[in-house]
Design a protein around this motif. Structure first.
Motif, mmCIF file in Angstrom:
data_model
loop_
_atom_site.group_PDB
_atom_site.id
_atom_site.type_symbol
_atom_site.label_atom_id
_atom_site.label_comp_id
_atom_site.label_asym_id
_atom_site.label_seq_id
_atom_site.Cartn_x
_atom_site.Cartn_y
_atom_site.Cartn_z
ATOM 1 N N ARG A 1 -10.692 -32.763 -10.819
ATOM 2 C CA ARG A 1 -10.663 -32.800 -12.312
ATOM 3 C C ARG A 1 -12.334 -32.777 -12.725
ATOM 4 N N TYR A 2 -13.357 -33.361 -12.182
ATOM 5 C CA TYR A 2 -14.593 -33.256 -12.261
ATOM 6 C C TYR A 2 -15.260 -31.962 -12.409
ATOM 7 N N LEU A 3 -14.833 -31.162 -11.313
ATOM 8 C CA LEU A 3 -15.302 -29.648 -11.130
ATOM 9 C C LEU A 3 -14.551 -28.953 -12.283
ATOM 10 N N TRP A 4 -13.254 -29.233 -12.545
ATOM 11 C CA TRP A 4 -12.515 -28.161 -13.584
ATOM 12 C C TRP A 4 -13.235 -28.221 -14.784
ATOM 13 N N LEU A 5 -13.609 -29.615 -15.180
ATOM 14 C CA LEU A 5 -13.980 -29.841 -16.577
ATOM 15 C C LEU A 5 -15.549 -29.510 -16.639
ATOM 16 N N THR A 6 -16.356 -29.568 -15.425
ATOM 17 C CA THR A 6 -17.727 -29.086 -15.402
ATOM 18 C C THR A 6 -17.717 -27.635 -15.384
ATOM 19 N N THR A 7 -16.785 -26.925 -14.842
ATOM 20 C CA THR A 7 -16.469 -25.371 -14.932
ATOM 21 C C THR A 7 -16.317 -25.040 -16.374
ATOM 22 N N LEU A 8 -15.498 -25.600 -17.175
ATOM 23 C CA LEU A 8 -15.294 -25.383 -18.332
ATOM 24 C C LEU A 8 -16.477 -25.795 -19.634
ATOM 25 N N ALA A 9 -17.059 -26.792 -19.103
ATOM 26 C CA ALA A 9 -18.511 -26.886 -19.899
ATOM 27 C C ALA A 9 -19.297 -25.904 -19.501
ATOM 28 N N GLU A 10 -19.532 -25.441 -18.274
ATOM 29 C CA GLU A 10 -20.460 -24.386 -17.982
ATOM 30 C C GLU A 10 -20.210 -22.950 -18.935
ATOM 31 N N ILE A 11 -19.005 -22.674 -18.533
ATOM 32 C CA ILE A 11 -18.611 -21.638 -19.428
ATOM 33 C C ILE A 11 -18.603 -21.431 -20.927
ATOM 34 N N TRP A 12 -18.194 -22.767 -21.453
ATOM 35 C CA TRP A 12 -18.454 -22.986 -22.985
ATOM 36 C C TRP A 12 -19.975 -22.827 -23.369
ATOM 37 N N PHE A 13 -20.799 -23.396 -22.482
ATOM 38 C CA PHE A 13 -22.037 -23.523 -22.754
ATOM 39 C C PHE A 13 -22.643 -22.076 -22.903
ATOM 40 N N ARG A 14 -22.136 -21.045 -21.915
ATOM 41 C CA ARG A 14 -22.721 -19.735 -21.697
ATOM 42 C C ARG A 14 -22.291 -19.033 -22.950
ATOM 43 N N LEU A 15 -21.022 -19.246 -23.480
ATOM 44 C CA LEU A 15 -20.338 -18.468 -24.389
ATOM 45 C C LEU A 15 -20.896 -18.942 -25.864
ATOM 46 N N TYR A 16 -21.107 -20.059 -25.985
ATOM 47 C CA TYR A 16 -21.166 -20.632 -27.412
ATOM 48 C C TYR A 16 -22.740 -20.974 -27.590
ATOM 49 N N ILE A 17 -23.425 -21.601 -26.568
ATOM 50 C CA ILE A 17 -24.627 -21.976 -26.767
ATOM 51 C C ILE A 17 -25.666 -20.839 -26.527
ATOM 52 N N GLU A 18 -25.463 -20.185 -25.486
ATOM 53 C CA GLU A 18 -26.158 -19.151 -25.218
ATOM 54 C C GLU A 18 -25.881 -17.836 -25.790
#
Length: 120
Positions: free
Chosen positions: A87-104
């Protein structure tokens, strides 16, 4: 609020819109959640993508995740992960993708963006 909730039932507008299409027992059924087995789903479909993403983690560079912990979990065979680790890896992966899409600012335009995520 009368359009949203009536008694114990929600989504009244939706229920009214489909009342001629669905049986009465379905329209009177209370909200029903669902769950997924994140460990099974994660290990089968996302583990390799996560490994690739975290090689150059933007979240770790910003100090938002513990890169060592993520790498430690990613080096384990997926089937040996505990449910909370998956679950931690799943949520962290989603956060990484979100960061790249919307913050970057990559935005989302389908497969082209997924390829960009995996190649960066």
């Amino acid at each position: 609020i009368n359009l949203k909730i009536r008694g114990n039932l929600g989504k009244i507008v939706f229920r009214e819109a489909v009342k001629d299409l669905l049986p009465d027992y379905m329209l009177k059924k209370p909200k029903w959640g669902f769950s997924i087995d994140i460990k099974t789903w994660y290990t089968k479909t996302i583990h390799d993508v996560a490994k690739h993403l975290f090689d150059k983690s933007r979240l770790a560079k910003q100090g938002l995740i513990d890169h060592d912990q993520v790498n430690r979990l990613l080096t384990q065979p997926p089937q040996t992960l505990e449910p909370q680790e998956a679950r931690y890896l799943w949520l962290t992966t989603l956060a990484e993708i979100w960061f790249r899409l919307y913050i970057e600012g990559l935005g989302y335009e389908g497969k082209r963006v997924l390829n960009a995520l995996l190649s960066s």
